[in-house]
Design an enzyme around this catalytic site. Structure first.
Site, PDB file in Angstrom:
ATOM      1  N   SER A 702       0.804  -1.221   0.000  1.00  0.00           N
ATOM      2  CA  SER A 702       0.000   0.000   0.000  1.00  0.00           C
ATOM      3  C   SER A 702       0.836   1.269   0.000  1.00  0.00           C
ATOM      4  CB  SER A 702      -0.937   0.006   1.212  1.00  0.00           C
ATOM      5  OG  SER A 702      -0.203   0.027   2.419  1.00  0.00           O
ATOM      6  N   LYS A 745      -6.353   3.692   8.611  1.00  0.00           N
ATOM      7  CA  LYS A 745      -5.364   4.630   8.083  1.00  0.00           C
ATOM      8  C   LYS A 745      -5.891   6.062   8.108  1.00  0.00           C
ATOM      9  CE  LYS A 745      -3.319   1.157   4.996  1.00  0.00           C
ATOM     10  NZ  LYS A 745      -3.120   0.745   3.596  1.00  0.00           N
TER      11      LYS A 745
END
Length: 837
Positions: A702, A745
């Protein structure tokens, strides 16, 4: 030590010995061997084991003599012990014996002796190294009443015949020896040596000076022994008459009955226990196949004595069968509004889970026979997964059972052991059902992601049947070996990660992700649940302790690093205890804790989370990462290395993350012209890419967008926006793929002061999960490819011009098109260098 006067003697003028036969009235000195718990009679052969030092010394002193004579005297019962016997511990009358055979062992001497005469101690001579005494031989037994002696003799023979008739196992040699003996004294002594008459009674027989007294004593004890033998024979005969098919176990049980009848204890025992078990079985509501098996086992138990090992195994098995709730269920609370109130009262947020529970209740309300769902709550530690199970049970009105699976390695822990093993028990599932007493509890399988496996089996494979709605209605535990219906049980599994759970097991569960809490959610949870609970647990009241919102936010931000609230509650508890100490010592009556007081109460802040940088240099980008504790932001830093080559990666990056960095560099190199990057820079300069917090391992795809942004910023001189954080996987063709953990996140970026987020386009649906208070503070940009991502992350203006490539590299680049100029430029460079010198 060898004594020359150990043998029988004739008295000389000095009272010492000359060899020969000793008159009965003469006194002589001899070694004495004390006997423990036995009496030796004249005319009998007896094996003895001599092990005590003093006794061994007496035997050793006797062996060198010609006649090998030794006096054996019994130790009084009250003085019997492991210690050496002294002269005060033994009787005064014993037996003179001859040692017929001797054999030495490791630490003992084994001898066979023959009794010859009765002797009486006149005077003790010594105690060390062994007992020695002056003794005289007692005269032969006299007859006081010849008729009485004859009568006692005949009665004894009659009693002996009765005893032998009831004892067929007595060898023929002993029978012949007893029945052919006409000497009443020897017969009495022989019987005393064979029967266990007791030490005191045997000593009385040895000390008897008349035949009348000896036979009276012998007859009394013999009559008692014959009575005992007759009683035993009676018990055996009664049991033998009731025995079927000669079964030994049945015979022993009938013997036990007869004994209990003689003792008057026949009202209790296994019959009463079996009857009680049968009454329970008749009253129990069992399925037909279960009842049939229980009946069969109970019949087996009724035929066994309590001492039989299988008796207790069967009894324990039947107790488990009768205790299980085969058809017993609790009634569900079908008031949806009340269930919602209970769930909201116990937990803040967690709307997905609450909605799923209400859906299940609605289905149950419309269809009573609906199967219970199998849920898996996945999320970081401390977000309330385990406590949510108790809340669900309370909302449904069901019993709650929790089974911890962490570290379990043996599948028999779940499925039980077969009854063939000693100490076998049912598995934890059946034990939990027994404790719950209903067949529809809420059963929590805690830490399902931490199951292990080894040579004993794989517990996760056993869960495949337990958690399969198509199979668990006939779950068979190895111990019970009977089908038990688990389809009504509401299973809730908890996990921190889904990756360790085998795919077939994940497929059987409905996964509900529980992300971490935002700062505002933590504040609400602390005010609504944590502070009141800690105030109560520490003996305070709400008036005595108040904690301001700013103080709670400071605790969450600087004293904890978690997605949940477990550490936060621990710190609030620490504050409450310190306040309790001040109130208990009389320093104050109530306290309001402000943010400025936290350092005094909890010490210096323990964590300094990454925060958005006010200004970043070219080559620095802000990424986002998912951890088990929630989410974090991380910075990607890149620098050009003049004269270097290749890509250097540091920061303890995993293999996938390193591949993302190489893919980002390759993509920018292959599309350099599109981003106004001179391709020769990739040849002239090496690149060092570093991710801070090098002690922490990092991995995953990611960070691809963040790495690409950092490298593009480095080569173009355009800074990455300092208010922007990004995530997404990249491909060499320039696409941006979706990633996981987006909610965690985004919450981490919001805590760090980020106001702008770049996400993959295919993660757009996840935005609905973001709390409203967080979403309204953020600008979220979606990118489907790298071009869109870089347009969203890089500033428009060049802030620091990128360095120019080395001249020779430019000429080499031109030489690829024009040919032949490389040597000329090299000569010019050499001339230039010489002129500089």
């Amino acid at each position: 030590m060898t004594e020359h006067n150990e043998q029988p003697i004739n008295a000389g003028s000095d009272g010492e010995a000359t060899s020969g036969q000793t008159p009965m009235s003469e006194i002589f000195e001899i070694a004495v061997l004390p006997l423990q718990n036995t009496t030796l009679f004249p005319g009998t052969f007896v094996p003895l084991t001599v092990g005590r030092p003093r006794s061994m010394s007496a035997v050793e002193a006797t062996l060198p003599t010609e006649e090998k004579l030794l006096a054996t005297i019994s130790v009084r019962p009250e003085h019997t012990s492991d210690a050496e016997a002294g002269k005060a511990d033994v009787y005064q009358v014993g037996t003179l014996v001859t040692i017929k055979r001797m054999m030495r062992a490791d630490d003992a001497i084994q001898v066979i002796v023959q009794g010859t005469e009765r002797v009486e101690v006149v005077e003790w001579v010594q105690e060390q190294p062994h007992l020695r005494a002056r003794v005289r031989i007692l005269p032969a037994l006299t007859v006081t009443d010849a008729d009485e002696v004859e009568a006692l003799k005949r009665n004894m023979q009659s009693q002996i015949q009765q005893a032998l008739a009831m004892l067929p196992q007595v060898p023929i040699e002993i029978r012949t020896a007893i029945m052919s003996s006409d000497e009443p004294v020897q017969l009495a002594y022989f019987l005393a040596s064979v029967l266990n008459l007791g030490l005191e009674h045997e000593q009385q027989m040895l000390e008897a000076n008349t035949m009348d007294e000896l036979l009276r004593l012998a007859y009394a004890r013999l009559a008692r022994e014959v009575e005992i033998i007759g009683l035993r024979s009676k018990i055996a005969t009664e049991a033998q008459g009731e025995m079927e098919k000669g079964q030994r176990d049945y015979f022993l049980r009938q013997q036990m009955k007869a004994i209990q009848k003689e003792l008057g204890d026949d009202e209790g025992g296994e019959q009463a226990e079996a009857q009680q078990m049968r009454e329970r079985l008749d009253a129990a509501d069992l399925p037909e196949d279960v009842r049939k098996e229980a009946e069969r086992e109970l019949k087996r138990m009724e035929k066994l004595p309590q001492a039989a090992p299988d008796y207790h195994v069967i009894r324990t098995y039947l107790e488990y069968v009768l205790d299980l709730p085969w058809k017993t269920s609790s009634d569900d609370k079908l008031d949806l509004a009340e269930a919602r109130r209970v769930l909201d009262e116990d937990h803040y947020g967690l709307e997905d889970v609450k909605e799923r529970i209400l859906e299940f209740l609605a289905v149950i309300k419309l269809r009573n026979d609906a199967r219970s769902p199998i849920l898996c709550l996945s999320g970081p530690p401390g977000v309330g997964k385990t406590s949510l199970g108790r809340s669900i049970a309370r909302a449904l009105g069901r019993e709650f059972e929790r089974i911890s699976l962490g570290g379990m390695r043996d599948e028999a822990e779940l499925r039980g052991h077969r009854r063939t093993y000693i100490g076998a028990m049912p598995g934890r599932i059946i034990q939990a059902m027994r404790r719950a007493k209903v067949n529809n509890p809420v059963m929590m399988l805690d830490e399902i992601d931490k199951l292990g496996n080894d040579f004993r089996g794989d517990p996760s494979s056993a869960l495949l049947e337990i958690l399969d709605p198509q199979q668990n209605d006939t779950f068979r535990d190895n111990y019970l070996d009977l089908p038990f219906d688990l389809s009504k049980t509401f299973f809730i599994a908890t996990a921190n990660q889904l990756a360790p759970i085998p795919a077939p097991l994940r497929d059987r569960m409905e996964i509900i992700q529980i992300a971490g809490y935002s700062d505002q959610e933590k504040l609400h949870i602390a005010k609504q649940y944590l502070v009141p609970r800690q105030v109560k647990e520490n003996g305070l009241t709400g008036e005595q302790l108040e904690i301001s919102d700013e103080a709670l936010m400071l605790i969450a931000a600087r004293y904890t690093r978690e997605a949940g609230v477990r550490q936060m509650e621990r710190n609030i508890g620490s504050v409450a205890r310190k306040v309790a100490l001040k109130i208990a010592t009389g320093e104050t009556e109530n306290i309001r804790v402000e943010a400025s007081d936290i350092k005094e109460l909890l010490g210096a802040p323990r964590f300094y989370p990454e925060e958005a940088r006010a200004e970043v240099a070219p080559g620095v980008a802000t990424g986002m990462a998912w951890t088990e504790m929630g989410g974090e932001i991380l910075f990607i830093e890149a620098s050009l290395l003049p004269g270097g080559s290749g890509l250097t990666l540091t920061g303890q990056l995993g293999e996938v993350m390193q591949e993302s960095a190489r893919a980002a560099r390759s993509y920018l190199w292959s599309h350099a012209n599109e981003f106004d990057i001179n391709p020769e820079m990739f040849k002239s300069y090496g690149v060092h890419l570093h991710v801070p917090a090098g002690a922490i391992p990092k991995d995953g795809p990611s960070a691809g967008v963040a790495m690409t942004s950092a490298l593009a910023s480095l080569h173009t001189g355009r800074r990455v926006r300092s208010d922007t954080a990004m995530t997404g996987e990249i491909t060499l063709s320039g696409l941006v793929f979706p990633v996981g953990g987006v909610k965690e996140k985004i919450l981490a970026a919001h805590r760090a002061g980020i106001h702008r987020i770049v996400l993959p386009s295919r993660n757009e649906a996840v935005i609905e999960e973001i709390p409203d208070d967080v979403r309204k503070d953020l600008e979220i940009v979606f990118a489907g490819n790298i071009r869109e991502a870089l347009d969203a992350t890089l500033e428009k203006q060049v802030s620091v011009p990128p360095p120019a490539p080395v001249l020779s590299d430019i000429v080499r680049h031109d030489n690829n098109r024009n040919g032949g100029a490389v040597a000329e430029v090299s000569q010019m460079e050499q001339m230039h260098v010489k002129s500089d010198e």
